[in-house]
Motif scaffolding. Structure first.
Motif, mmCIF file in Angstrom:
data_model
loop_
_atom_site.group_PDB
_atom_site.id
_atom_site.type_symbol
_atom_site.label_atom_id
_atom_site.label_comp_id
_atom_site.label_asym_id
_atom_site.label_seq_id
_atom_site.Cartn_x
_atom_site.Cartn_y
_atom_site.Cartn_z
ATOM 1 N N VAL A 19 2.871 0.561 -1.184
ATOM 2 C CA VAL A 19 3.799 0.883 -0.097
ATOM 3 C C VAL A 19 3.072 1.556 1.063
ATOM 4 O O VAL A 19 3.366 1.277 2.244
ATOM 5 N N ALA A 20 2.134 2.437 0.754
ATOM 6 C CA ALA A 20 1.409 3.138 1.822
ATOM 7 C C ALA A 20 0.642 2.155 2.693
ATOM 8 O O ALA A 20 0.610 2.292 3.929
ATOM 9 N N GLU A 21 0.013 1.150 2.085
ATOM 10 C CA GLU A 21 -0.733 0.169 2.868
ATOM 11 C C GLU A 21 0.220 -0.651 3.738
ATOM 12 O O GLU A 21 -0.090 -0.988 4.887
ATOM 13 N N ALA A 22 1.416 -0.977 3.195
ATOM 14 C CA ALA A 22 2.395 -1.731 3.988
ATOM 15 C C ALA A 22 2.902 -0.909 5.159
ATOM 16 O O ALA A 22 3.346 -1.465 6.176
ATOM 17 N N ALA A 23 2.835 0.423 5.033
ATOM 18 C CA ALA A 23 3.269 1.290 6.127
ATOM 19 C C ALA A 23 2.238 1.379 7.237
ATOM 20 O O ALA A 23 2.519 1.936 8.310
ATOM 21 N N ARG A 24 1.029 0.823 7.018
ATOM 22 C CA ARG A 24 -0.050 0.973 8.000
ATOM 23 C C ARG A 24 0.246 0.229 9.298
ATOM 24 O O ARG A 24 -0.441 0.442 10.306
ATOM 25 N N VAL A 25 1.240 -0.640 9.313
ATOM 26 C CA VAL A 25 1.608 -1.303 10.573
ATOM 27 C C VAL A 25 2.033 -0.282 11.620
ATOM 28 O O VAL A 25 2.043 -0.572 12.832
ATOM 29 N N HIS A 26 2.393 0.926 11.156
ATOM 30 C CA HIS A 26 2.766 2.008 12.071
ATOM 31 C C HIS A 26 1.595 2.949 12.350
ATOM 32 O O HIS A 26 1.784 3.996 12.982
ATOM 33 N N GLY A 27 0.381 2.598 11.880
ATOM 34 C CA GLY A 27 -0.784 3.413 12.142
ATOM 35 C C GLY A 27 -1.277 4.144 10.905
ATOM 36 O O GLY A 27 -0.562 4.291 9.900
ATOM 37 N N ASP A 28 -2.516 4.630 10.987
ATOM 38 C CA ASP A 28 -3.122 5.309 9.839
ATOM 39 C C ASP A 28 -2.387 6.611 9.510
ATOM 40 O O ASP A 28 -2.233 6.969 8.336
ATOM 41 N N GLU A 29 -1.938 7.328 10.522
ATOM 42 C CA GLU A 29 -1.248 8.592 10.271
ATOM 43 C C GLU A 29 0.019 8.348 9.448
ATOM 44 O O GLU A 29 0.331 9.080 8.504
ATOM 45 N N ALA A 30 0.745 7.287 9.806
ATOM 46 C CA ALA A 30 1.970 6.969 9.064
ATOM 47 C C ALA A 30 1.647 6.560 7.632
ATOM 48 O O ALA A 30 2.345 6.958 6.685
ATOM 49 N N ALA A 31 0.575 5.774 7.454
ATOM 50 C CA ALA A 31 0.203 5.341 6.112
ATOM 51 C C ALA A 31 -0.153 6.544 5.244
ATOM 52 O O ALA A 31 0.244 6.627 4.067
ATOM 53 N N GLN A 32 -0.930 7.485 5.820
ATOM 54 C CA GLN A 32 -1.317 8.678 5.053
ATOM 55 C C GLN A 32 -0.108 9.549 4.730
ATOM 56 O O GLN A 32 0.010 10.108 3.646
ATOM 57 N N ALA A 33 0.815 9.654 5.674
ATOM 58 C CA ALA A 33 2.018 10.466 5.444
ATOM 59 C C ALA A 33 2.884 9.856 4.355
ATOM 60 O O ALA A 33 3.430 10.558 3.489
ATOM 61 N N VAL A 34 3.016 8.515 4.342
ATOM 62 C CA VAL A 34 3.810 7.852 3.296
ATOM 63 C C VAL A 34 3.135 8.026 1.942
ATOM 64 O O VAL A 34 3.808 8.261 0.923
ATOM 65 N N ALA A 35 1.795 7.922 1.905
ATOM 66 C CA ALA A 35 1.075 8.116 0.645
ATOM 67 C C ALA A 35 1.319 9.523 0.097
ATOM 68 O O ALA A 35 1.555 9.707 -1.101
ATOM 69 N N ALA A 36 1.244 10.518 0.975
ATOM 70 C CA ALA A 36 1.498 11.898 0.534
ATOM 71 C C ALA A 36 2.938 12.079 0.083
ATOM 72 O O ALA A 36 3.232 12.790 -0.887
ATOM 73 N N LEU A 37 3.829 11.436 0.794
ATOM 74 C CA LEU A 37 5.250 11.537 0.463
ATOM 75 C C LEU A 37 5.526 10.980 -0.927
ATOM 76 O O LEU A 37 6.242 11.585 -1.734
ATOM 77 N N LEU A 38 4.940 9.815 -1.238
ATOM 78 C CA LEU A 38 5.196 9.173 -2.536
ATOM 79 C C LEU A 38 4.453 9.870 -3.666
ATOM 80 O O LEU A 38 4.861 9.774 -4.828
#
Length: 725
Positions: free
Chosen positions: A216-235
């Motif tokens: 899921v975090a990688e799929a969130a990378r369409v919004h940028g690296d910051e968003a991907a890292q934030a989603v990874a931390a969130l999950l």
């Protein structure tokens, strides 16, 4: 006795997480926020293979419309005068140049009935052009109309599905199916809400992201690296305590009558301390939650972990004490954990005390309670428990409970790969008897031997060889520990065998009538070598391969001349009718050896039809008899079944199966269900053989009439009818 310290107990017993109050939802202050994110634009329709064609082929409501009708009918769609489902059918069928602009302007009122059947052909035909109307109608009925949104992938539908996944129990299956279909493709539409400040949309989106499989975090990378890292931390963080309402069921409240401090609390193994009152109460809470493992995952495992630490006998005593407290409180509802706890921790003593109550409860308005008691017996699962379950199945006073016991036994038999009677053979306990079928009771300075007669009644013999009516009470000269234990063992033996005796004797008599067979190995295991059933088996005549035999004192088969006999084929209990000319010789053998039989076998009356009698399907000699209702009811003991209650609540017939057919006795006026003595005298209107139990109808003849019934079963039926006279 000391209470166990919390450190010695499972953490989930001391502080069950299911009983904690949920923590408040996390605020944005403690939540990763990436401002300025927007979901992707555009709308996409994602079809499963063959799905669009299937939806397009669905038959629409309304029509069919002829070529000249389209314009006139289109006006009815515009002004709303056409029936709403027919409007949808018109849009799915009308020529596209006419239907497409109609669809763009179509604003049907939201309806609460299921509308997906009407919308699916429109979605299949127009895809994105049907998006807005589909979303609007689905919001009005997520369960019934929501399935039409399954192919749609867009920001509004993703947000709607996340909301339903969190909030609506009725839409769980649909929303999970939507996220399973679109998978990681849905992630970009959820990330802006998951990393936003608004509590509701953020909570829904985070919950939905956790439901999606894959990176899921990688799929969130369409919004940028910051968003991907934030989603990874969130999950990676623990899920929020504020779970969806439908996923956070309220733990059951324990009843006020339960005072665990007043009960004998379980103790830890090896002489350890007992559970503290709070832990004992939590244990009962775990029992209650274990009944709903999907709602409270881990509760059953926590209860079992606790049980593994405790002395089994103390858990049995605790479960029975809870049961008794429940009974003292009047057996109130909302206490579903009580009987399953007996099933989990009960023993043979529990079986002896519980079975009589189960038999009584249906007559006290407690049929559901009695059914739960059957479940408890099956769960205890010892030979004695299944034996008592079998007893209810064969001779239950209340037919509904009897049928449920039969179903329960069939389930047990199916799990073991056995038939009902094969299971019954294996259920007879040995009760601690030795190989000779006896029990020696040691009082220290004196000993007694317990044997059994043809009715499995115990007999006591002292060392001097003298028979006693019963076992004497321990005296002053007897061993202070051995004698009371032996006396208690004899009391339990008498009670257990009494419960078994009539059941097993009746079962074998039925087996004789029905011609049931056993293989030589089964016969040897369940009768010759069984320490209790041996006492019955040696008092009967058996047949194998056309030769009749009995079991001699050394347990070997012997024919009528007392010659040894080898079993080479299936064994059955001999009925006197097929014994024919050998019957007098066998009667003499049993008289010489002073063998008393457990039920009438050699002295059993046999009956046959007079020449030509019954070929017309009637037994006229019994018709017209007036019989007391009690004799009619007594037929049920030999396999007859009362018919259903018809007009006026009267059971107009009683029948007995004969294989493919049924012998039916029509009664006048009939037995009043629930008031059996309303009509004390019953007239036998017709005695006939039929394809199925029903009132007499000459249009249903059986070829050869009663001659189609086997001679042994026919003899038994004629015996039943003769006893009525």
């Amino acid at each position: 006795m000391k209470d166990a310290p919390p450190a010695a107990l499972p953490a989930k017993l001391v502080d069950p997480p299911w009983l904690r109050k949920p923590a408040p939802a996390k605020t944005a202050a403690g939540h990763p926020v990436v401002p300025g994110l927007e979901p992707p634009g555009g709308r996409h329709v994602v079809w499963e293979p063959g799905e669009r064609e299937q939806w397009a082929a669905m038959r629409p409501y309304g029509g069919p419309w002829a070529d000249g009708d389209w314009e006139r009918e289109a006006e009815k769609v515009r002004d709303g005068s056409m029936y709403l489902p027919s409007q949808a059918g018109f849009l799915a069928s009308a020529p596209e140049p006419l239907a497409r602009p109609l669809l763009a302007a179509w604003e049907p009122p939201p309806v609460t009935w299921n509308f997906d059947h009407s919308l699916k052909p429109i979605v299949a035909r127009f895809e994105e052009a049907a998006w807005d109307v589909s979303v609007r109608m689905a919001k009005a009925n997520p369960f019934g109309t929501g399935p039409v949104l399954l192919p749609f992938l867009g920001a509004d539908v993703a947000r709607l599905m996340a909301d339903w996944l969190y909030r609506l129990k009725s839409a769980q299956k649909l929303s999970r199916a939507w996220f399973a279909r679109h998978g990681l493709g849905a992630v970009p539409y959820l990330v802006p809400d998951a990393l936003g400040k608004r509590v509701g949309p953020r909570r829904n989106a985070v919950h939905a992201l956790r439901a999606i499989e894959g990176d899921v975090a990688e799929a969130a990378r369409v919004h940028g690296d910051e968003a991907a890292q934030a989603v990874a931390a969130l999950l990676a963080d623990e899920p929020e305590q504020s779970e969806p309402a439908h996923e956070r069921p309220k733990p059951p409240d324990l009843p006020q009558w339960l005072d665990t401090e007043a009960l004998p609390r379980p103790v830890l193994r090896d002489g350890g301390p007992r559970l503290p009152p709070g832990a004992a109460r939590n244990l009962v809470h775990l029992w209650a939650m274990a009944l709903r493992p999907d709602a409270f995952p881990g509760a059953r495992e926590a209860a079992e972990e606790t049980a593994a630490l405790c002395e089994p006998a103390s858990l049995t005593a605790f479960a029975w004490a809870v049961f008794e407290a429940w009974r003292d409180a009047g057996m109130p509802g909302r206490s579903a954990f009580v009987l399953p706890a007996l099933g989990r921790f009960g023993d043979d003593a529990t079986v002896r005390r519980l079975t009589p109550l189960i038999r009584e409860w249906p007559g006290q308005g407690g049929h559901d309670r009695a059914a739960a008691g059957l479940d408890a017996l099956a769960a205890i699962g010892t030979d004695l428990a299944l034996l008592h379950l079998d007893g209810i199945a064969r001779s239950g006073r209340y037919k509904g409970l009897q049928r449920q016991a039969q179903v329960k036994l069939r389930q047990v038999a199916a799990r073991k790969g056995l038939g009902d009677e094969q299971l019954a053979d294996r259920l007879v306990p040995s009760f601690g008897l030795d190989a000779s079928g006896a029990m020696t009771l040691d009082y220290g300075p004196r000993r007694f031997t317990v044997g059994f007669d043809e009715q499995l009644r115990p007999s006591v013999t002292g060392e001097d060889g003298k028979r006693r009516k019963t076992l004497p009470k321990p005296g002053a000269k007897d061993h202070p520990a051995l004698a009371p234990a032996a006396y208690a063992a004899f009391a339990a033996l008498k009670k257990d065998v009494r419960a078994v005796a009539s059941l097993q004797i009746a079962r074998l008599e039925t087996a004789m009538v029905e011609g049931r067979t056993w293989t030589p190995d089964e016969f040897t295991a369940f009768f010759v070598r069984h320490p209790l059933m041996w006492h019955i088996a040696r008092r009967l005549v058996w047949t194998s391969g056309g030769t009749a035999f009995r079991l001699a004192e050394d347990r070997t088969p012997a024919d009528v001349a007392d010659d040894a006999f080898d079993l080479s084929s299936d064994v059955r209990i001999a009925h006197p009718l097929p014994l024919g000319d050998a019957l007098p010789a066998w009667t003499e053998v049993f008289a010489d050896y002073e063998i008393t039989q457990p039920f009438p076998q050699l002295a059993r009356p046999v009956f046959t039809l007079a020449g030509g009698e019954g070929r017309d399907g009637r037994l006229a000699r019994f018709e017209g008899l007036s019989v007391p209702y009690g004799k009619i009811l007594g037929l049920t003991r030999t396999g007859w079944v009362r018919g259903p209650a018809l007009d006026g609540g009267l059971q107009r017939w009683i029948s007995r199966p004969t294989g493919p057919h049924h012998v039916v006795i029509d009664l006048d006026p009939g037995i009043a269900a629930g008031y059996v003595d309303l009509h004390p005298e019953q007239k036998l209107e017709h005695v006939w053989i039929a394809p199925a139990p029903r009132e007499y109808d000459p249009a249903f003849p059986i070829e050869n009439g009663f001659a189609a019934v086997g001679p042994v079963l026919l003899s038994e039926i004629l015996a039943d009818l003769t006893r009525l006279g």
